[in-house]
Design a protein around this motif. Structure first.
Motif, mmCIF file in Angstrom:
data_model
loop_
_atom_site.group_PDB
_atom_site.id
_atom_site.type_symbol
_atom_site.label_atom_id
_atom_site.label_comp_id
_atom_site.label_asym_id
_atom_site.label_seq_id
_atom_site.Cartn_x
_atom_site.Cartn_y
_atom_site.Cartn_z
ATOM 1 N N LEU A 11 0.904 -1.389 -0.107
ATOM 2 C CA LEU A 11 -0.231 -0.305 0.072
ATOM 3 C C LEU A 11 0.822 1.143 -0.201
ATOM 4 C CD1 LEU A 11 -2.267 -1.105 2.159
ATOM 5 C CD2 LEU A 11 -3.309 -0.156 0.435
ATOM 6 N N PRO A 12 0.479 2.541 -0.739
ATOM 7 C CA PRO A 12 -0.715 2.103 -1.256
ATOM 8 C C PRO A 12 -0.756 1.534 -2.914
ATOM 9 C CG PRO A 12 0.827 4.718 -1.796
ATOM 10 C CD PRO A 12 1.053 3.714 -0.431
ATOM 11 N N LYS A 13 -1.279 1.710 -3.556
ATOM 12 C CA LYS A 13 -1.094 0.972 -5.348
ATOM 13 C C LYS A 13 -1.148 1.947 -5.980
ATOM 14 C CE LYS A 13 -2.170 -3.541 -3.405
ATOM 15 N NZ LYS A 13 -1.315 -4.100 -2.947
ATOM 16 N N PRO A 14 -0.632 2.280 -7.164
ATOM 17 C CA PRO A 14 -0.208 3.444 -8.369
ATOM 18 C C PRO A 14 -2.015 3.269 -9.266
ATOM 19 C CG PRO A 14 1.576 1.011 -8.741
ATOM 20 C CD PRO A 14 0.476 0.908 -7.561
ATOM 21 N N GLU A 15 -1.706 4.720 -8.790
ATOM 22 C CA GLU A 15 -3.079 5.044 -9.552
ATOM 23 C C GLU A 15 -3.412 4.468 -10.809
ATOM 24 O OE1 GLU A 15 -5.361 7.111 -8.439
ATOM 25 O OE2 GLU A 15 -4.375 7.465 -6.318
ATOM 26 N N GLY A 16 -2.719 3.958 -11.390
ATOM 27 C CA GLY A 16 -2.859 2.605 -12.698
ATOM 28 C C GLY A 16 -3.465 1.744 -12.327
ATOM 29 N N VAL A 17 -2.926 1.309 -10.954
ATOM 30 C CA VAL A 17 -4.221 -0.218 -11.085
ATOM 31 C C VAL A 17 -5.085 -0.386 -10.298
ATOM 32 C CG1 VAL A 17 -3.589 -2.216 -9.212
ATOM 33 C CG2 VAL A 17 -1.890 -0.831 -10.331
ATOM 34 N N ILE A 18 -5.803 1.464 -9.543
ATOM 35 C CA ILE A 18 -6.970 1.587 -9.407
ATOM 36 C C ILE A 18 -7.703 1.944 -11.234
ATOM 37 C CG2 ILE A 18 -8.716 2.916 -7.666
ATOM 38 C CD1 ILE A 18 -6.299 0.878 -6.732
ATOM 39 N N GLY A 199 -0.349 -5.093 -7.344
ATOM 40 C CA GLY A 199 -1.530 -5.990 -7.775
ATOM 41 C C GLY A 199 -2.539 -5.936 -6.690
ATOM 42 N N PRO A 200 -4.065 -6.260 -6.967
ATOM 43 C CA PRO A 200 -4.465 -6.528 -6.008
ATOM 44 C C PRO A 200 -4.494 -7.462 -5.364
ATOM 45 C CG PRO A 200 -6.190 -6.910 -8.187
ATOM 46 C CD PRO A 200 -4.463 -6.056 -8.321
ATOM 47 N N GLN A 201 -5.708 -7.579 -4.042
ATOM 48 C CA GLN A 201 -5.302 -8.795 -3.300
ATOM 49 C C GLN A 201 -6.584 -10.127 -4.172
ATOM 50 O OE1 GLN A 201 -5.576 -5.887 -2.129
ATOM 51 N NE2 GLN A 201 -5.604 -5.914 0.240
ATOM 52 N N GLY A 202 -6.012 -11.669 -3.791
ATOM 53 C CA GLY A 202 -7.009 -12.107 -4.473
ATOM 54 C C GLY A 202 -6.331 -12.689 -6.173
ATOM 55 N N THR A 203 -5.180 -12.051 -6.443
ATOM 56 C CA THR A 203 -4.750 -12.229 -7.408
ATOM 57 C C THR A 203 -2.901 -12.694 -7.761
ATOM 58 O OG1 THR A 203 -2.856 -9.981 -7.878
ATOM 59 C CG2 THR A 203 -5.923 -9.989 -8.291
ATOM 60 N N GLY A 204 -2.801 -13.204 -8.188
ATOM 61 C CA GLY A 204 -0.617 -14.259 -8.311
ATOM 62 C C GLY A 204 -0.853 -14.773 -9.495
#
Length: 370
Positions: A11-18, A199-204
């Motif tokens: 955290l935080p995530k890059p704005e592009g991710v959101i 990236g976001p949670q729930g990914t791998g």
């Protein structure tokens, strides 16, 4: 909030991710389930993600498998290569994402150990334990508790010499250190999307070696060879039953692109500089024991004399500093380091951590201990 718990989730995530996740949620459908534009664009997104990850981690695009986490990927890898009674050698730094699947499988688990940050001693124990009757070797690249960078290249060489398949847990290294499936000749490399890859949670991602035997963990629809009752015999479909997390994949792709723009070397150098600052300042606080070594990432554990680590982390949280305390889902690592009874407080730096964050943490800790 001073956020120093990137070893759990960045955290935080890059704005592009959101932005990418929001766009995908509003525009993309399920891949492989139609010929209309929303489905075709989802297909293109997944292929671009596989291609980008393959270029970063030296893996063929079709062998890049989308998972929900590193734990998910490690379970696939372990179930593909080991069975009950098999002798499996792991490092003494392993997370429960490795130990519990092996235990559930009924494997004979042998842990290679060495003094903390002593790569030579660790390699000698791997050399002793990796015998011809070893079915599998699993090692983390970086300890999630101590930031110790293990000698994966040398462990991989020992495995190659003896014909033993290797699985690498890159949960704490992907996005920070070079990860190279082909150079290691690894059977599998597993990594989460939500830590160093931003990236976001729930990914791998699970990287599969060219000739690695794979066993699906789940069975179901893939959008391909639908007449067959068995899972497809080709990747990635064989290991991706059900509908993929398309908004998550979009966010993960944006995270990978951000890292490529910044450059992994630059990210690693910055984290290394902050780690040196953090360990130096912690080491000057009376009563604080800091765990540090030559081969270390931005994951730093410490203890304060006479203070319970969980309570101390709670006091720091009340002061606006996010850390993690306890055993960090890695009791084997604490057993190896001699901290099983106490646990540790862990600070884990990320690409958006600053020198000001480090100063605020150490000043606050000093005040609390005084």
């Amino acid at each position: 909030m001073i956020y120093l718990d990137n070893g759990a989730t960045s955290l935080p995530k890059p704005e592009g991710v959101i932005r990418a996740m929001t766009w995908a949620a509003g525009h993309l459908a399920s891949p492989g389930r139609g010929s209309a534009k929303p489905s075709e664009q989802a297909d293109e997104l997944l292929y671009t993600l596989r291609l980008t990850a393959g270029e970063m981690f030296s893996c063929e695009p079709q062998n890049v498998i989308l998972t929900t986490s590193a734990t998910h990927g490690l379970n696939i890898a372990i179930r593909s290569l080991a069975k009950a009674g098999d002798r499996v050698v792991i490092s003494g730094m392993e997370h429960n994402a490795v130990v519990r699947p092996l235990h559930a499988l009924g494997a004979d688990i042998q842990a290679a150990r060495g003094a903390l940050f002593d790569n030579g001693a660790l390699l000698r124990d791997f050399d002793r334990l990796l015998t011809r009757d070893t079915a599998l070797c699993v090692t983390t690249q970086v300890s999630n508790v101590f930031g110790w960078v293990l000698p994966v290249r040398e462990i991989a060489a020992l495995c190659r010499e003896r014909g033993i398949p290797l699985v690498v847990d890159a949960a704490q290294s992907a996005g920070v250190l070079p990860v190279n499936l082909r150079e290691w000749d690894a059977a599998f490399v597993a990594m989460p999307g939500h830590k160093g890859l931003l990236g976001p949670q729930g990914t791998g991602l699970l990287l599969c070696g060219e000739h690695t035997r794979t066993a699906p963990l789940l069975a179901g629809g893939t959008g391909s060879v639908s007449r067959e009752r068995d899972m497809p015999d080709f990747l990635p479909d064989r290991l991706e039953a059900g509908t993929q997390n398309i908004p998550g994949a979009a966010g993960l792709l944006a995270g990978l692109r951000y890292l490529r723009t910044q450059g992994l070397d630059s990210v690693a150098r910055r984290e290394s500089d902050l780690r040196e600052m953090l360990t130096g300042r912690l080491g000057r606080i009376p009563g604080v024991r800091v765990f540090r070594g030559e081969k270390q990432t931005g994951v730093v554990s410490f203890l304060a004399e006479g203070r319970d680590c969980v309570s101390l982390a709670g006091e720091l949280a009340a002061a606006g500093i996010a850390l993690r305390a306890g055993l960090h889902c890695a009791p084997l690592a604490h057993e190896t380091a001699g901290t099983l009874e106490t646990g540790t407080v862990r600070a884990s730096l990320g690409p958006f951590s600053t020198a000001g964050d480090v100063r605020f943490l150490t000043r606050t800790l000093e005040q609390l201990l005084a």
